[in-house]
Every structure is written in structure tokens, then in C-alpha cells.
Scaffold this motif. Structure first.
Motif, PDB file in Angstrom:
ATOM      1  N   THR A   1      -4.747 -11.248   0.831  1.00  0.00           N
ATOM      2  CA  THR A   1      -4.294 -10.707   2.113  1.00  0.00           C
ATOM      3  C   THR A   1      -2.839 -11.096   2.293  1.00  0.00           C
ATOM      4  O   THR A   1      -2.476 -12.265   2.130  1.00  0.00           O
ATOM      5  CB  THR A   1      -5.113 -11.265   3.292  1.00  0.00           C
ATOM      6  OG1 THR A   1      -6.505 -11.034   3.057  1.00  0.00           O
ATOM      7  CG2 THR A   1      -4.710 -10.591   4.595  1.00  0.00           C
ATOM      8  N   ILE A   2      -2.003 -10.117   2.615  1.00  0.00           N
ATOM      9  CA  ILE A   2      -0.585 -10.395   2.827  1.00  0.00           C
ATOM     10  C   ILE A   2      -0.154  -9.913   4.201  1.00  0.00           C
ATOM     11  O   ILE A   2      -0.749  -8.997   4.772  1.00  0.00           O
ATOM     12  CB  ILE A   2       0.310  -9.734   1.748  1.00  0.00           C
ATOM     13  CG1 ILE A   2       0.125  -8.215   1.747  1.00  0.00           C
ATOM     14  CG2 ILE A   2       0.029 -10.333   0.383  1.00  0.00           C
ATOM     15  CD1 ILE A   2       1.082  -7.481   0.810  1.00  0.00           C
ATOM     16  N   ALA A   3       0.879 -10.556   4.730  1.00  0.00           N
ATOM     17  CA  ALA A   3       1.562 -10.087   5.924  1.00  0.00           C
ATOM     18  C   ALA A   3       2.828  -9.395   5.451  1.00  0.00           C
ATOM     19  O   ALA A   3       3.695 -10.024   4.836  1.00  0.00           O
ATOM     20  CB  ALA A   3       1.892 -11.251   6.849  1.00  0.00           C
ATOM     21  N   LEU A   4       2.919  -8.102   5.684  1.00  0.00           N
ATOM     22  CA  LEU A   4       4.010  -7.278   5.162  1.00  0.00           C
ATOM     23  C   LEU A   4       4.898  -6.825   6.320  1.00  0.00           C
ATOM     24  O   LEU A   4       4.403  -6.277   7.312  1.00  0.00           O
ATOM     25  CB  LEU A   4       3.425  -6.070   4.433  1.00  0.00           C
ATOM     26  CG  LEU A   4       4.385  -5.114   3.737  1.00  0.00           C
ATOM     27  CD1 LEU A   4       5.150  -5.832   2.623  1.00  0.00           C
ATOM     28  CD2 LEU A   4       3.614  -3.918   3.165  1.00  0.00           C
TER      29      LEU A   4
ATOM     30  N   TYR B   1      -4.305   2.240   1.389  1.00  0.00           N
ATOM     31  CA  TYR B   1      -3.589   3.237   2.192  1.00  0.00           C
ATOM     32  C   TYR B   1      -2.904   4.264   1.301  1.00  0.00           C
ATOM     33  O   TYR B   1      -1.696   4.474   1.393  1.00  0.00           O
ATOM     34  CB  TYR B   1      -2.525   2.554   3.058  1.00  0.00           C
ATOM     35  CG  TYR B   1      -3.005   1.316   3.767  1.00  0.00           C
ATOM     36  CD1 TYR B   1      -3.797   1.404   4.900  1.00  0.00           C
ATOM     37  CD2 TYR B   1      -2.659   0.050   3.302  1.00  0.00           C
ATOM     38  CE1 TYR B   1      -4.239   0.268   5.566  1.00  0.00           C
ATOM     39  CE2 TYR B   1      -3.087  -1.085   3.962  1.00  0.00           C
ATOM     40  CZ  TYR B   1      -3.876  -0.972   5.089  1.00  0.00           C
ATOM     41  OH  TYR B   1      -4.302  -2.104   5.738  1.00  0.00           O
ATOM     42  N   ASN B   2      -3.623   4.929   0.435  1.00  0.00           N
ATOM     43  CA  ASN B   2      -2.947   5.863  -0.462  1.00  0.00           C
ATOM     44  C   ASN B   2      -3.668   7.197  -0.556  1.00  0.00           C
ATOM     45  O   ASN B   2      -4.792   7.365  -0.125  1.00  0.00           O
ATOM     46  CB  ASN B   2      -2.771   5.244  -1.857  1.00  0.00           C
ATOM     47  CG  ASN B   2      -4.091   4.886  -2.514  1.00  0.00           C
ATOM     48  OD1 ASN B   2      -5.093   5.578  -2.348  1.00  0.00           O
ATOM     49  ND2 ASN B   2      -4.104   3.800  -3.270  1.00  0.00           N
ATOM     50  N   SER B   3      -2.986   8.164  -1.149  1.00  0.00           N
ATOM     51  CA  SER B   3      -3.515   9.521  -1.206  1.00  0.00           C
ATOM     52  C   SER B   3      -4.744   9.622  -2.089  1.00  0.00           C
ATOM     53  O   SER B   3      -5.585  10.501  -1.896  1.00  0.00           O
ATOM     54  CB  SER B   3      -2.434  10.477  -1.709  1.00  0.00           C
ATOM     55  OG  SER B   3      -2.001  10.107  -3.002  1.00  0.00           O
TER      56      SER B   3
ATOM     57  N   ALA C   1      -4.198  -3.938   9.265  1.00  0.00           N
ATOM     58  CA  ALA C   1      -3.587  -2.677   9.674  1.00  0.00           C
ATOM     59  C   ALA C   1      -4.482  -1.505   9.281  1.00  0.00           C
ATOM     60  O   ALA C   1      -5.157  -1.538   8.247  1.00  0.00           O
ATOM     61  CB  ALA C   1      -2.225  -2.535   9.011  1.00  0.00           C
ATOM     62  N   LYS C   2      -4.494  -0.476  10.127  1.00  0.00           N
ATOM     63  CA  LYS C   2      -5.311   0.700   9.872  1.00  0.00           C
ATOM     64  C   LYS C   2      -4.486   1.776   9.177  1.00  0.00           C
ATOM     65  O   LYS C   2      -3.288   1.908   9.401  1.00  0.00           O
ATOM     66  CB  LYS C   2      -5.871   1.236  11.191  1.00  0.00           C
ATOM     67  CG  LYS C   2      -6.799   0.277  11.909  1.00  0.00           C
ATOM     68  CD  LYS C   2      -7.274   0.875  13.226  1.00  0.00           C
ATOM     69  CE  LYS C   2      -8.199  -0.085  13.975  1.00  0.00           C
ATOM     70  NZ  LYS C   2      -8.652   0.494  15.268  1.00  0.00           N
TER      71      LYS C   2
ATOM     72  N   VAL D   1      -2.284  -6.839   5.556  1.00  0.00           N
ATOM     73  CA  VAL D   1      -2.679  -5.848   4.549  1.00  0.00           C
ATOM     74  C   VAL D   1      -3.584  -6.487   3.499  1.00  0.00           C
ATOM     75  O   VAL D   1      -3.241  -7.539   2.942  1.00  0.00           O
ATOM     76  CB  VAL D   1      -1.408  -5.288   3.868  1.00  0.00           C
ATOM     77  CG1 VAL D   1      -1.758  -4.337   2.737  1.00  0.00           C
ATOM     78  CG2 VAL D   1      -0.515  -4.587   4.890  1.00  0.00           C
ATOM     79  N   PRO D   2      -4.729  -5.874   3.170  1.00  0.00           N
ATOM     80  CA  PRO D   2      -5.524  -6.352   2.030  1.00  0.00           C
ATOM     81  C   PRO D   2      -4.753  -6.081   0.751  1.00  0.00           C
ATOM     82  O   PRO D   2      -4.063  -5.060   0.639  1.00  0.00           O
ATOM     83  CB  PRO D   2      -6.799  -5.505   2.110  1.00  0.00           C
ATOM     84  CG  PRO D   2      -6.388  -4.258   2.822  1.00  0.00           C
ATOM     85  CD  PRO D   2      -5.320  -4.678   3.796  1.00  0.00           C
TER      86      PRO D   2
END
Length: 227
Positions: free
Chosen positions: A100-103, A215-217, A75-76, A89-90
Motif C-alpha cells: 500500500t502506498i500513499a501517492l 485503476y487501468n483499462s 482511492a476509488k 493506493v494498493p
């Protein structure tokens, strides 16, 4: 609180300036009321996912532009999904790297304000409504993720601003969230849950955002959103 047994604790973080971290404990027949602990930056040590650090410096909205490129199939940053859709998701956790997970966020369910009574947070949750973000985690990589914890899930309100967050230490039957079990290897699946707080009965938590690495700030990225 490390000496307490059978303790259930709630740590609440509201996505507003000057956030306070509050803790409520339940220990056997003894009830300890919550009290403000001061700004999140000076709050006592708590679980790995602190509400003070959970909220980025500026609220994130839906449809984030210019998503960062991800590895093939992953996912991007900024990508939006429908409830029930899966993001690849890494995933790293502590010394566990390269997972690696599928969320999949499966549901966002409205709870009852009385559900929060167990945390003894009093006026700090008066008028607020809990929502339960339910999700599944599947190991789709080659890394053993035994005992890792998949958190970093928060709620978003209808205007895209962040909902309040309640981090639970201990057992909360309404929204169980446990670490991944031993032997969580490729193909293994577990459910999870996060508590988000709407500021009133008139405002709903209508989306969920995963903001874990990358994917965080902190990395100037945008989270993955389900709605």
C-alpha cells in the motif's frame, strides 16, 4: 542496447492511432539517431512501462463517472484530486504483493523543448513541449517494496485527452525516476517523475493520471487524476 554503457534512451508513445515507438540512445561520444520501430505491438523489448501499452484504447477524461468501490481508505477508480493531495493506493510489483502506498502528485512543470535533444528523436518531437509530472511515493503498508518501480503515470491535456509519453531508460536529470531503494519499508518516502509531451506550445499538460492496477483499462477501470 543491453551491451551499451552509460546509455540514456527515450521511448516515445503518442496517444493516437497507429502509434510508433521510437528510441534514441546516447553512448559516450557516439550518438545513435532514432528510427521508427513500427507499431507498438511489434516494437523491441523495452522497459517494464511501454508507451504502446500505456495508452488505453480510448482517452480518459476528467470527472469519470461511477467510480468503482475500493477498500476502506483506498482511492476509488475515477477519483480526482488536487495537486498536492494524497491518494492511498494498493500496490503490487512483480512477485511483491499486498503493498500500500500513499501517492501524491506535487507538480506538473513545463520544460523546454531543448531538454529533449539528448534523446536524438529529431522530427518526432519537433514542436512538442515536455512537461514533468513530479510525485512522491510513501510506503504506508506492511510490505517491503525494495526495488519496486512506481510508474504508470501519464499526462492529460486540457480537453482530457492523453498527452504523449516519453519513457526514459537511464538517467535524465530533468526528470529523475528511479526504482524504490533497498529497505523501502513502512514510512519510507521517495520522489518520482514522469515525462509527458504536449503536441505544441499552445497546448498544455494540465493534469496527471495514475493508471496502475487496479485503476487501468485492462480492468475496465478509470485512473486517478490530479489537476
Amino acid at each position: 542496447m543491453s551491451t551499451m554503457r552509460r546509455t540514456t534512451t527515450g521511448v516515445i508513445g503518442l496517444a493516437v492511432a497507429g502509434t510508433l515507438s521510437l528510441t534514441g540512445c546516447k553512448n559516450g561520444n557516439e550518438e545513435i539517431p532514432a528510427a521508427p520501430s513500427g507499431p507498438a505491438s511489434s516494437a523491441p523489448a523495452a522497459p517494464a512501462e511501454q508507451p504502446g501499452s500505456a495508452a488505453p484504447s480510448s482517452p480518459s477524461g476528467y470527472g469519470s463517472s461511477a467510480p468503482a468501490a475500493g477498500a476502506a481508505g483506498q482511492a476509488k477508480s475515477g477519483q480526482t484530486f488536487k495537486l498536492g493531495e494524497t491518494a492511498t493506493v494498493p500496490f503490487d510489483y512483480g512477485s511483491t504483493k499486498g503493498g500500500t502506498i500513499a501517492l501524491t502528485v506535487t507538480a506538473i512543470e513545463q520544460g523546454n523543448p531543448a531538454d529533449l535533444d539528448v534523446f536524438k528523436l529529431g522530427d518526432q518531437v519537433k514542436g512538442k513541449v515536455p512537461y514533468y509530472i513530479r510525485y512522491t511515493v510513501k510506503n504506508v503498508g506492511s510490505t517491503d517494496l525494495s526495488f519496486a518501480s512506481v510508474g504508470h503515470m501519464k499526462g492529460l491535456l486540457g480537453d482530457g485527452s492523453e498527452a504523449g509519453k516519453l519513457s526514459v531508460i537511464g538517467k535524465f536529470d530533468k526528470c529523475p525516476a528511479e526504482s524504490l531503494p533497498k529497505g523501502f519499508t513502512n514510512g519510507q518516502t521517495q520522489t518520482g517523475c514522469a515525462v509527458a509531451l504536449a503536441p505544441s506550445a499552445e497546448t498544455k499538460v494540465s493534469a496527471a493520471e495514475y493508471w496502475g492496477d487496479p485503476y487501468n483499462s485492462l480492468n475496465k477501470g478509470k485512473g486517478l487524476v490530479w489537476k
